[in-house]
Design a protein around this motif. Structure first.
Motif, PDB file in Angstrom:
ATOM      1  N   PHE A 102       0.824  -1.214   0.000  1.00 34.42           N
ATOM      2  CA  PHE A 102       0.000   0.000   0.000  1.00 34.42           C
ATOM      3  C   PHE A 102       0.862   1.269   0.000  1.00 34.42           C
ATOM      4  O   PHE A 102       0.411   2.327  -0.404  1.00 34.42           O
ATOM      5  N   ASP A 103       2.109   1.122   0.454  1.00 35.36           N
ATOM      6  CA  ASP A 103       2.997   2.293   0.514  1.00 35.36           C
ATOM      7  C   ASP A 103       3.281   2.868  -0.870  1.00 35.36           C
ATOM      8  O   ASP A 103       3.633   4.037  -0.993  1.00 35.36           O
ATOM      9  N   ALA A 104       3.155   2.028  -1.907  1.00 31.64           N
ATOM     10  CA  ALA A 104       3.458   2.488  -3.268  1.00 31.64           C
ATOM     11  C   ALA A 104       2.281   3.215  -3.924  1.00 31.64           C
ATOM     12  O   ALA A 104       2.384   3.682  -5.066  1.00 31.64           O
ATOM     13  N   MET A 105       1.170   3.333  -3.183  1.00 35.07           N
ATOM     14  CA  MET A 105       0.010   4.028  -3.765  1.00 35.07           C
ATOM     15  C   MET A 105       0.264   5.551  -3.792  1.00 35.07           C
ATOM     16  O   MET A 105       0.943   6.090  -2.910  1.00 35.07           O
ATOM     17  N   ALA A 106      -0.321   6.206  -4.808  1.00 33.49           N
ATOM     18  CA  ALA A 106      -0.185   7.662  -4.887  1.00 33.49           C
ATOM     19  C   ALA A 106      -0.949   8.304  -3.735  1.00 33.49           C
ATOM     20  O   ALA A 106      -0.486   9.266  -3.111  1.00 33.49           O
ATOM     21  N   GLU A 107      -2.143   7.753  -3.481  1.00 28.55           N
ATOM     22  CA  GLU A 107      -2.913   8.142  -2.297  1.00 28.55           C
ATOM     23  C   GLU A 107      -3.464   6.853  -1.713  1.00 28.55           C
ATOM     24  O   GLU A 107      -4.072   6.068  -2.440  1.00 28.55           O
ATOM     25  N   PRO A 108      -3.248   6.609  -0.425  1.00 26.99           N
ATOM     26  CA  PRO A 108      -3.569   5.290   0.118  1.00 26.99           C
ATOM     27  C   PRO A 108      -5.039   5.125   0.537  1.00 26.99           C
ATOM     28  O   PRO A 108      -5.341   4.836   1.687  1.00 26.99           O
ATOM     29  N   VAL A 109      -5.955   5.290  -0.428  1.00 26.72           N
ATOM     30  CA  VAL A 109      -7.387   5.131  -0.110  1.00 26.72           C
ATOM     31  C   VAL A 109      -7.816   3.704  -0.466  1.00 26.72           C
ATOM     32  O   VAL A 109      -7.693   3.275  -1.619  1.00 26.72           O
ATOM     33  N   VAL A 110      -8.300   2.958   0.521  1.00 27.85           N
ATOM     34  CA  VAL A 110      -8.742   1.577   0.280  1.00 27.85           C
ATOM     35  C   VAL A 110     -10.208   1.437   0.675  1.00 27.85           C
ATOM     36  O   VAL A 110     -10.580   1.709   1.820  1.00 27.85           O
ATOM     37  N   ILE A 111     -11.021   1.045  -0.300  1.00 29.97           N
ATOM     38  CA  ILE A 111     -12.426   0.771  -0.002  1.00 29.97           C
ATOM     39  C   ILE A 111     -12.564  -0.751  -0.040  1.00 29.97           C
ATOM     40  O   ILE A 111     -12.419  -1.377  -1.096  1.00 29.97           O
ATOM     41  N   ASP A 112     -12.819  -1.338   1.108  1.00 22.94           N
ATOM     42  CA  ASP A 112     -12.810  -2.800   1.228  1.00 22.94           C
ATOM     43  C   ASP A 112     -14.244  -3.324   1.182  1.00 22.94           C
ATOM     44  O   ASP A 112     -15.052  -3.046   2.068  1.00 22.94           O
ATOM     45  N   GLY A 113     -14.537  -4.104   0.169  1.00 21.98           N
ATOM     46  CA  GLY A 113     -15.892  -4.660   0.019  1.00 21.98           C
ATOM     47  C   GLY A 113     -16.040  -6.024   0.639  1.00 21.98           C
ATOM     48  O   GLY A 113     -17.118  -6.632   0.578  1.00 21.98           O
ATOM     49  N   ARG A 114     -14.941  -6.577   1.225  1.00 21.51           N
ATOM     50  CA  ARG A 114     -15.008  -7.951   1.749  1.00 21.51           C
ATOM     51  C   ARG A 114     -14.343  -8.119   3.109  1.00 21.51           C
ATOM     52  O   ARG A 114     -14.059  -9.245   3.522  1.00 21.51           O
ATOM     53  N   ARG A 115     -14.028  -7.050   3.750  1.00 21.20           N
ATOM     54  CA  ARG A 115     -13.321  -7.094   5.045  1.00 21.20           C
ATOM     55  C   ARG A 115     -12.153  -8.074   5.038  1.00 21.20           C
ATOM     56  O   ARG A 115     -12.073  -9.000   5.841  1.00 21.20           O
ATOM     57  N   ILE A 116     -11.238  -7.824   4.118  1.00 18.24           N
ATOM     58  CA  ILE A 116     -10.094  -8.731   4.007  1.00 18.24           C
ATOM     59  C   ILE A 116      -8.777  -8.001   4.281  1.00 18.24           C
ATOM     60  O   ILE A 116      -7.832  -8.593   4.770  1.00 18.24           O
ATOM     61  N   VAL A 117      -8.748  -6.694   3.996  1.00 23.08           N
ATOM     62  CA  VAL A 117      -7.520  -5.913   4.209  1.00 23.08           C
ATOM     63  C   VAL A 117      -7.461  -5.448   5.669  1.00 23.08           C
ATOM     64  O   VAL A 117      -8.478  -5.058   6.237  1.00 23.08           O
ATOM     65  N   GLU A 118      -6.278  -5.545   6.243  1.00 24.32           N
ATOM     66  CA  GLU A 118      -6.074  -5.063   7.618  1.00 24.32           C
ATOM     67  C   GLU A 118      -6.010  -3.535   7.637  1.00 24.32           C
ATOM     68  O   GLU A 118      -5.316  -2.938   6.807  1.00 24.32           O
ATOM     69  N   ARG A 119      -6.703  -2.910   8.576  1.00 24.92           N
ATOM     70  CA  ARG A 119      -6.501  -1.467   8.779  1.00 24.92           C
ATOM     71  C   ARG A 119      -5.062  -1.268   9.222  1.00 24.92           C
ATOM     72  O   ARG A 119      -4.541  -2.069   9.995  1.00 24.92           O
ATOM     73  N   ARG A 120      -4.390  -0.253   8.747  1.00 23.97           N
ATOM     74  CA  ARG A 120      -3.017   0.008   9.200  1.00 23.97           C
ATOM     75  C   ARG A 120      -2.717   1.492   9.147  1.00 23.97           C
ATOM     76  O   ARG A 120      -3.402   2.241   8.440  1.00 23.97           O
ATOM     77  N   GLU A 121      -1.729   1.858   9.886  1.00 27.94           N
ATOM     78  CA  GLU A 121      -1.232   3.226   9.957  1.00 27.94           C
ATOM     79  C   GLU A 121      -0.978   3.757   8.548  1.00 27.94           C
ATOM     80  O   GLU A 121      -0.386   3.078   7.717  1.00 27.94           O
ATOM     81  N   GLY A 122      -1.466   4.933   8.238  1.00 24.98           N
ATOM     82  CA  GLY A 122      -1.168   5.551   6.945  1.00 24.98           C
ATOM     83  C   GLY A 122      -2.165   5.211   5.858  1.00 24.98           C
ATOM     84  O   GLY A 122      -2.141   5.771   4.772  1.00 24.98           O
ATOM     85  N   LEU A 123      -3.064   4.254   6.145  1.00 20.96           N
ATOM     86  CA  LEU A 123      -4.052   3.855   5.143  1.00 20.96           C
ATOM     87  C   LEU A 123      -5.375   4.557   5.413  1.00 20.96           C
ATOM     88  O   LEU A 123      -5.840   4.578   6.557  1.00 20.96           O
ATOM     89  N   VAL A 124      -5.951   5.167   4.378  1.00 19.33           N
ATOM     90  CA  VAL A 124      -7.300   5.713   4.531  1.00 19.33           C
ATOM     91  C   VAL A 124      -8.250   4.551   4.204  1.00 19.33           C
ATOM     92  O   VAL A 124      -8.449   4.195   3.049  1.00 19.33           O
ATOM     93  N   TYR A 125      -8.727   3.888   5.247  1.00 15.92           N
ATOM     94  CA  TYR A 125      -9.461   2.634   5.076  1.00 15.92           C
ATOM     95  C   TYR A 125     -10.951   2.830   5.296  1.00 15.92           C
ATOM     96  O   TYR A 125     -11.364   3.387   6.302  1.00 15.92           O
ATOM     97  N   GLU A 126     -11.760   2.369   4.323  1.00 16.04           N
ATOM     98  CA  GLU A 126     -13.220   2.401   4.477  1.00 16.04           C
ATOM     99  C   GLU A 126     -13.759   0.996   4.252  1.00 16.04           C
ATOM    100  O   GLU A 126     -13.613   0.419   3.162  1.00 16.04           O
ATOM    101  N   GLY A 127     -14.368   0.416   5.278  1.00  9.61           N
ATOM    102  CA  GLY A 127     -15.069  -0.852   5.091  1.00  9.61           C
ATOM    103  C   GLY A 127     -16.476  -0.541   4.598  1.00  9.61           C
ATOM    104  O   GLY A 127     -17.055   0.485   4.961  1.00  9.61           O
ATOM    105  N   LEU A 128     -17.013  -1.431   3.780  1.00  8.87           N
ATOM    106  CA  LEU A 128     -18.341  -1.159   3.211  1.00  8.87           C
ATOM    107  C   LEU A 128     -19.436  -1.133   4.285  1.00  8.87           C
ATOM    108  O   LEU A 128     -20.351  -0.324   4.217  1.00  8.87           O
ATOM    109  N   THR A 129     -19.320  -2.045   5.261  1.00  2.00           N
ATOM    110  CA  THR A 129     -20.372  -2.110   6.294  1.00  2.00           C
ATOM    111  C   THR A 129     -19.785  -2.093   7.708  1.00  2.00           C
ATOM    112  O   THR A 129     -20.417  -2.583   8.630  1.00  2.00           O
ATOM    113  N   TRP A 130     -18.588  -1.560   7.857  1.00  2.00           N
ATOM    114  CA  TRP A 130     -17.984  -1.527   9.187  1.00  2.00           C
ATOM    115  C   TRP A 130     -17.079  -0.328   9.351  1.00  2.00           C
ATOM    116  O   TRP A 130     -16.819   0.355   8.368  1.00  2.00           O
TER     117      TRP A 130
END
Ligand code: UDX
Length: 439
Positions: free
Chosen positions: A411-439
């Motif tokens: 994820f560090d190689a992303m231009a902007e670290p926005v992750v929209i997770d539709g399956r709750r599979i990616v771990e939330r981590r420092e530096g990641l803009v993380y959005e779970g679909l239902t959580w």
């Protein structure tokens, strides 16, 4: 027993291979000479774990394939495992199955009479494995009788729906939760019991056998799939509510699933259900119900919730970035992990939505890239999830492949670290803009 299986698609091939493995003498019939040649060579046209091993073991011995129907009178049972494609209104097209039923009847009529089996029984059982609606049973019965002509009184139709999942089809067939025999006579039920006897003897589990009429049996299949699809949609609906309240739907549904009456399975909320069965079967039973004068409101709503989930995922993306002209990664293209099947995959509306926003889509899937490329030739496909993320402004996670849980530094190689997770599979981590679909 001597068994013919007409139709060597996904269900027919699994059925033929597993019945041969159970000790029966099986003939697979398919109109496609390529499929027939492959089967005789010991491999399947479809990829399913364990299937090629069974075919390699039994091809040329207990399992043969042919394009001809003329061996049918020598069998004790003929299965029809022909596809039932969807029509525009969601109803199933019975054309190919009706034709197969008629040709089966004709083959029996041409033999003058069915060949007597070891017990001197000259009746023939034709079993529909394809998923058909209750009103369709009568149509297939009629087609069979029309083909059989004078021999019709020695031919009987039964239904025996199949509940196997893609990716675990062989194991599901050999270890079923239940068997459903839909017959019009004790004779037909006994024939199915004899057929499945070696299979049941090989499993340690006590498998319940439901004995009913042919129409009820096929309704059980639709009710089963409609229930599971609706269960996921209800979890998704409640999940959308949780998200509005800032709550974690997984914490809520994990607790709900502890209730024995509900069970923990099929409560994983996210971007929704796809595949070849749930969407098609729910649409088919809705269309058949409508045709019979009833609008199944809850099933309509289950479909509406499912259709809405990809759009909700895209709206979450819009909350963070304007995707126009941006590189956006789509991680996971298959409708579920463990398959290269993209039929009704949620990745399809996601990619379409991104393209409509003018995004530069880069897709990645461990096995489903080739199938997706056929559908979306203009999309860029990456060799790895890390390559897809490299330089991306956002990533949408659509399939819960295990490898997406271990992406870490990628994820560090992303231009902007926005992750929209539709399956709750990616771990939330420092530096990641993380959005779970239902959580
Ligand atoms: C399904 C039925 O399970 C099977 O009994 C029937 O014979 C055919 O249809 P399959 O299509 O292989 O089998 O897939 P399944 O593993 O059931 O998953 C269906 C979809 O539901 C997938 O897209 C999956 O991602 C989704 N799903 C499943 C969820 O979104 N949440 C869950 O909790 C479970």
């Amino acid at each position: 027993m001597r068994v013919t299986v007409v139709g060597s698609g996904y269900v027919g091939t699994t059925l033929a291979a597993c019945l041969a493995d159970a000790g029966h003498d099986v003939t697979a019939v398919d109109i496609d000479p390529g499929v027939v040649a492959a089967l005789n060579d010991g491999h399947a046209a479809i990829h399913e774990p364990g299937l090629d091993d069974l075919l390699a073991e039994h091809a040329g011995e207990r399992l043969r394939a042919t394009t001809e129907y003329d061996g049918i009178p020598d069998a004790d049972v003929t299965f029809l495992a022909i596809g039932t494609p969807s029509r525009e209104d969601g109803s199933i097209d019975l054309g190919p199955l009706t034709a197969a039923a008629e040709m089966t009847g004709e083959a029996l009529a041409e033999a003058g009479a069915t060949t007597a089996n070891a017990d001197g029984d000259d009746r023939h059982l034709v079993v529909v494995k394809s998923t058909i609606t209750p009103p369709a049973v009568g149509e297939i019965r009629e087609a069979l009788a029309a083909g059989a002509g004078d021999a019709a009184d020695r031919v009987e139709l039964a239904t025996n729906p199949e509940f196997l999942r893609e990716g675990t089809a062989v194991d599901d067939f050999q270890h079923p939760d239940k068997l459903v025999f839909g017959t019009d006579s004790d004779w037909a039920t006994e024939r199915l019991e004899t057929l499945y006897e070696p299979l049941l003897a090989a499993t340690d589990a006590e498998v319940p056998v439901v004995r009913t009429d042919p129409e009820t049996a096929v309704m059980i299949k639709y009710a089963n799939n409609a229930f599971l699809a609706s269960k996921i949609s209800l979890a998704n609906d409640l999940g959308n509510v949780c998200k509005r309240f800032g709550l974690d739907a997984y914490e809520v549904m994990d607790a709900v699933g502890l209730d024995d009456r509900i069970s923990a399975q099929f409560l994983r909320s996210g971007v929704g259900w796809g595949g070849s069965c749930f969407p098609k079967d729910v649409d088919a039973i809705r269309a058949a119900a409508r045709e019979a004068g009833y609008e199944p409101a809850l099933l309509d709503a289950a479909v509406a919730v499912n259709d809405g989930q990809p759009e909700r995922m895209l709206e979450l993306l819009d909350d963070h970035v304007d995707a126009a002209g941006e590189r956006v990664a789509v991680l996971g293209l298959a409708f579920k992990p463990g398959t290269d099947d993209i039929r009704n995959s949620r990745a399809i509306p996601i990619i379409e939505g991104l393209q409509a926003r003018g995004a530069e889509v880069v897709g990645y899937d461990p096995v489903a890239t080739a199938n997706t490329r056929e559908r979306f030739p203009d999309v860029e496909y990456a060799e790895s999830a890390a390559a897809a993320l490299d330089g991306a402004t956002a990533a949408l996670v659509v399939t819960d492949w295990d490898e997406f849980a271990a992406l870490d530094d990628a994820f560090d190689a992303m231009a902007e670290p926005v992750v929209i997770d539709g399956r709750r599979i990616v771990e939330r981590r420092e530096g990641l803009v993380y959005e779970g679909l239902t959580w």
